[in-house]
Design an enzyme around this catalytic site. Structure first.
Site, PDB file in Angstrom:
ATOM      1  N   HIS A 207       0.787  -1.233   0.000  1.00  0.00           N
ATOM      2  CA  HIS A 207       0.000   0.000   0.000  1.00  0.00           C
ATOM      3  C   HIS A 207       0.819   1.283   0.000  1.00  0.00           C
ATOM      4  CE1 HIS A 207       0.748  -0.384   4.376  1.00  0.00           C
ATOM      5  NE2 HIS A 207       0.659   0.927   4.392  1.00  0.00           N
TER       6      HIS A 207
HETATM    7  C1  UD1 Z   1      -2.244   5.602   5.894  1.00  0.00           C
HETATM    8  C2  UD1 Z   1      -0.949   6.157   6.459  1.00  0.00           C
HETATM    9  C3  UD1 Z   1       0.168   5.150   6.261  1.00  0.00           C
HETATM   10  C4  UD1 Z   1      -0.206   3.807   6.828  1.00  0.00           C
HETATM   11  C5  UD1 Z   1      -1.537   3.344   6.295  1.00  0.00           C
HETATM   12  C6  UD1 Z   1      -1.923   2.113   7.040  1.00  0.00           C
HETATM   13  C7  UD1 Z   1      -0.752   8.617   6.290  1.00  0.00           C
HETATM   14  C8  UD1 Z   1      -0.075   9.711   5.584  1.00  0.00           C
HETATM   15  N1  UD1 Z   1      -0.548   7.382   5.759  1.00  0.00           N
HETATM   16  O1  UD1 Z   1      -2.060   5.440   4.500  1.00  0.00           O
HETATM   17  O2  UD1 Z   1       1.335   5.602   6.913  1.00  0.00           O
HETATM   18  O3  UD1 Z   1       0.787   2.873   6.494  1.00  0.00           O
HETATM   19  O4  UD1 Z   1      -2.527   4.360   6.521  1.00  0.00           O
HETATM   20  O5  UD1 Z   1      -2.955   1.405   6.467  1.00  0.00           O
HETATM   21  O6  UD1 Z   1      -1.402   8.810   7.284  1.00  0.00           O
HETATM   22  N2  UD1 Z   1      -9.494   4.269   1.959  1.00  0.00           N
HETATM   23  C9  UD1 Z   1     -10.664   3.558   1.929  1.00  0.00           C
HETATM   24  N3  UD1 Z   1     -11.215   3.166   3.117  1.00  0.00           N
HETATM   25  C10 UD1 Z   1     -10.668   3.445   4.315  1.00  0.00           C
HETATM   26  C11 UD1 Z   1      -9.472   4.189   4.339  1.00  0.00           C
HETATM   27  C12 UD1 Z   1      -8.896   4.586   3.155  1.00  0.00           C
HETATM   28  O7  UD1 Z   1     -11.216   3.269   0.867  1.00  0.00           O
HETATM   29  O8  UD1 Z   1     -11.222   3.041   5.361  1.00  0.00           O
HETATM   30  C13 UD1 Z   1      -8.876   4.671   0.664  1.00  0.00           C
HETATM   31  C14 UD1 Z   1      -9.277   6.033   0.157  1.00  0.00           C
HETATM   32  O9  UD1 Z   1      -9.367   5.985  -1.205  1.00  0.00           O
HETATM   33  C15 UD1 Z   1      -8.075   6.889   0.548  1.00  0.00           C
HETATM   34  C16 UD1 Z   1      -6.917   5.928   0.450  1.00  0.00           C
HETATM   35  O10 UD1 Z   1      -7.448   4.677   0.847  1.00  0.00           O
HETATM   36  O11 UD1 Z   1      -7.922   8.016  -0.285  1.00  0.00           O
HETATM   37  C17 UD1 Z   1      -5.740   6.311   1.320  1.00  0.00           C
HETATM   38  O12 UD1 Z   1      -6.135   6.466   2.692  1.00  0.00           O
HETATM   39  P1  UD1 Z   1      -5.261   7.415   3.671  1.00  0.00           P
HETATM   40  O13 UD1 Z   1      -5.739   7.275   5.052  1.00  0.00           O
HETATM   41  O14 UD1 Z   1      -5.187   8.792   3.112  1.00  0.00           O
HETATM   42  O15 UD1 Z   1      -3.810   6.849   3.530  1.00  0.00           O
HETATM   43  P2  UD1 Z   1      -3.290   5.342   3.526  1.00  0.00           P
HETATM   44  O16 UD1 Z   1      -2.709   5.049   2.199  1.00  0.00           O
HETATM   45  O17 UD1 Z   1      -4.354   4.455   4.064  1.00  0.00           O
HETATM   46  N1  UDP Z   2      -3.315  -6.020   9.064  1.00  0.00           N
HETATM   47  C1  UDP Z   2      -4.572  -6.610   9.186  1.00  0.00           C
HETATM   48  N2  UDP Z   2      -5.239  -7.010   8.069  1.00  0.00           N
HETATM   49  C2  UDP Z   2      -4.714  -6.890   6.822  1.00  0.00           C
HETATM   50  C3  UDP Z   2      -3.428  -6.291   6.693  1.00  0.00           C
HETATM   51  C4  UDP Z   2      -2.768  -5.852   7.827  1.00  0.00           C
HETATM   52  O1  UDP Z   2      -5.067  -6.783  10.303  1.00  0.00           O
HETATM   53  O2  UDP Z   2      -5.372  -7.290   5.849  1.00  0.00           O
HETATM   54  C5  UDP Z   2      -2.634  -5.529  10.287  1.00  0.00           C
HETATM   55  C6  UDP Z   2      -1.212  -5.996  10.484  1.00  0.00           C
HETATM   56  O3  UDP Z   2      -1.172  -7.258  11.126  1.00  0.00           O
HETATM   57  C7  UDP Z   2      -0.657  -4.899  11.372  1.00  0.00           C
HETATM   58  C8  UDP Z   2      -1.366  -3.659  10.846  1.00  0.00           C
HETATM   59  O4  UDP Z   2      -2.514  -4.125  10.160  1.00  0.00           O
HETATM   60  O5  UDP Z   2      -1.024  -5.115  12.725  1.00  0.00           O
HETATM   61  C9  UDP Z   2      -0.454  -2.903   9.910  1.00  0.00           C
HETATM   62  O6  UDP Z   2      -1.172  -1.945   9.236  1.00  0.00           O
HETATM   63  P1  UDP Z   2      -0.733  -1.361   7.824  1.00  0.00           P
HETATM   64  O7  UDP Z   2       0.107  -2.343   7.089  1.00  0.00           O
HETATM   65  O8  UDP Z   2      -1.980  -0.903   7.174  1.00  0.00           O
HETATM   66  O9  UDP Z   2       0.088  -0.067   8.217  1.00  0.00           O
HETATM   67  P2  UDP Z   2       1.644   0.243   8.448  1.00  0.00           P
HETATM   68  O10 UDP Z   2       2.127  -0.656   9.517  1.00  0.00           O
HETATM   69  O11 UDP Z   2       2.338   0.054   7.145  1.00  0.00           O
HETATM   70  O12 UDP Z   2       1.654   1.678   8.819  1.00  0.00           O
END
Ligand code: UD1
Ligand code: UDP
Length: 376
Positions: A207
């Protein structure tokens, strides 16, 4: 400090939940009044609600529902919403977790309102400022009153940035507390059966913006991932960020690839526990696979968690090197002797954090030496 002080935890994105759960539990056992503010940065049931259920987190006292947007729009909505909620609840301490935009916004709001803050997972550095998370980490650490570090390398990075070492406490990794708490429930069989996977399989999560946002990067990554799937069946619980772009680049279910919705915490870690290999760009998954002893290939040029490479199963790869690295990891396996695992990743980080917070609320900043007996 007032009688019966209040601690607020600001949470919003998936990785925040497993980091906060052990801290909330440990503060509870000390009888400290607390509440969770959910920013709503993540809002899909499979990105949020399922974690409250799986981790036993209490209902939030507020949900700001900020949702998605550009960095500016999302951060602006977070700032406005958090300012109101912090003024309304008047907490004595606000705790923030990791490196997401919700964390950055909470730190800025509290700094301007003069509300003390604590940052859990302080001092991680990738030294790559093209990552939004690195910017968030630097700002958050520079404004936090209490800093809780997960690994010894953080201490020297924070010192180099001029952070007063008396504010820094090496406490271990609360995300690993959550993993150990869940461990008795981590049985691969039910989720493997439900998904129709064979006994031997690999798991991937992808992601990072640098990997999934541009069609070119997505195509290069997908080609590499499909080359791994030629070696071992691969299941990919897909983060919503990469869903469309990766599908356009060819990442769709086939005989050897299974693309599924994000999984709940217990299901996902059960799947990882039974896997022969993990391919990821997640921060948390690098740490969890180290403790579960599953080889992990991280498709990134750097990591803010080098301890998972020096003391764990993690290896950094490029899309070009991923297929060969997967073949090697599948041949070699990944047994890490327990004594070589990262220090203090022992399931007790939450209680260590709670002890420091409790003392701090009483006006006593415990000398870090009492907690950080381990040198980098
Ligand atoms: C965010 C964090 C990242 C983290 C990740 C974990 C920031 C800058 N980034 O990235 O560090 O690793 O979360 O998962 O805070 N969306 C959905 N449903 C949801 C949430 C998001 O559809 O419940 C989609 C939307 O299209 C959105 C995109 O995901 O625009 C990105 O979501 P966002 O929270 O902006 O950043 P992440 O890529 O999730
Ligand atoms: N995780 C989860 N379901 C998934 C993918 C990840 O429960 O399908 C959990 C994972 O075990 C960890 C957390 O989500 O505890 C990590 O989140 P993510 O990878 O979204 O964020 P990051 O750590 O990169 O910020």
């Amino acid at each position: 400090m007032r009688e019966n002080p209040l601690v607020l935890h600001v949470l919003g994105a998936r990785p925040n939940f497993p980091k906060a759960a052990p801290v909330v539990r440990a503060l509870d056992s000390l009888g400290i009044r607390q509440g969770i503010v959910h920013t709503g940065q993540h809002y899909d049931a499979l990105m949020s609600d399922v974690f409250f259920a799986d981790l036993g987190l209490p209902e939030p006292v507020a949900n700001l529902g900020v949702g998605s947007g550009t960095h500016a729009k999302q951060t602006a909505a977070l700032l406005v919403g958090l300012e109101e909620v912090v003024e309304e609840h008047a907490p004595d301490l606000v705790m923030v977790y990791g490196d997401v935009n919700s964390t950055l916004a909470a730190i800025l709001v509290c700094a301007k309102l003069g509300v003390p803050t604590a940052h859990v997972e302080a001092g991680l550095r990738s030294f790559d400022r093209s990552m939004p998370e690195e910017v968030n980490r630097i700002v958050t650490d520079s404004l936090s009153d209490l800093l809780f570090a997960t690994s010894p390398d953080a201490l020297s990075y924070l010192a180099a940035e001029g952070v007063d070492p008396r504010r820094v406490h090496l406490v271990g990794n609360p995300m690993i507390d959550s993993l150990y708490t869940a461990l008795p429930k981590l049985d691969p069989a039910p989720v493997v059966g439900r998904l129709g996977l064979p006994a031997r399989y690999a798991v991937a999560t992808l992601h990072r913006p640098a990997n999934v946002d541009s069609p070119e990067a997505a195509r290069e990554l997908v080609d590499a991932v499909l080359a791994v799937a030629e070696q071992i069946p691969l299941v990919i619980p897909i983060h919503p960020r990469g869903r469309t772009r990766l599908a356009e680049a060819g990442l769709v279910s086939s005989e050897s690839v299974l693309v599924v919705d994000p999984l709940g915490y217990v299901d996902f870690l059960s799947l990882v526990r039974g896997a022969s290999l993990v391919v990821t760009d997640s921060g948390g998954v690098q740490e969890e696979s180290t403790i579960l002893g599953v080889p992990c290939l991280t498709v990134r040029p750097n990591t803010e968690r080098p301890i998972t490479v020096t003391h764990g199963t993690n290896r950094l790869v490029t899309p070009a090197s991923l297929p060969a690295a997967a073949a090697k990891a599948l041949a070699d396996g990944a047994a890490i002797p327990a004594e070589e695992l990262p220090v203090l990743w022992d399931g007790q980080a939450g209680p260590r954090i709670a002890r420091v917070v409790s003392a701090w609320l009483k006006g006593d900043n415990l000398a870090p030496a009492a907690h950080a007996s381990v040198q980098p």
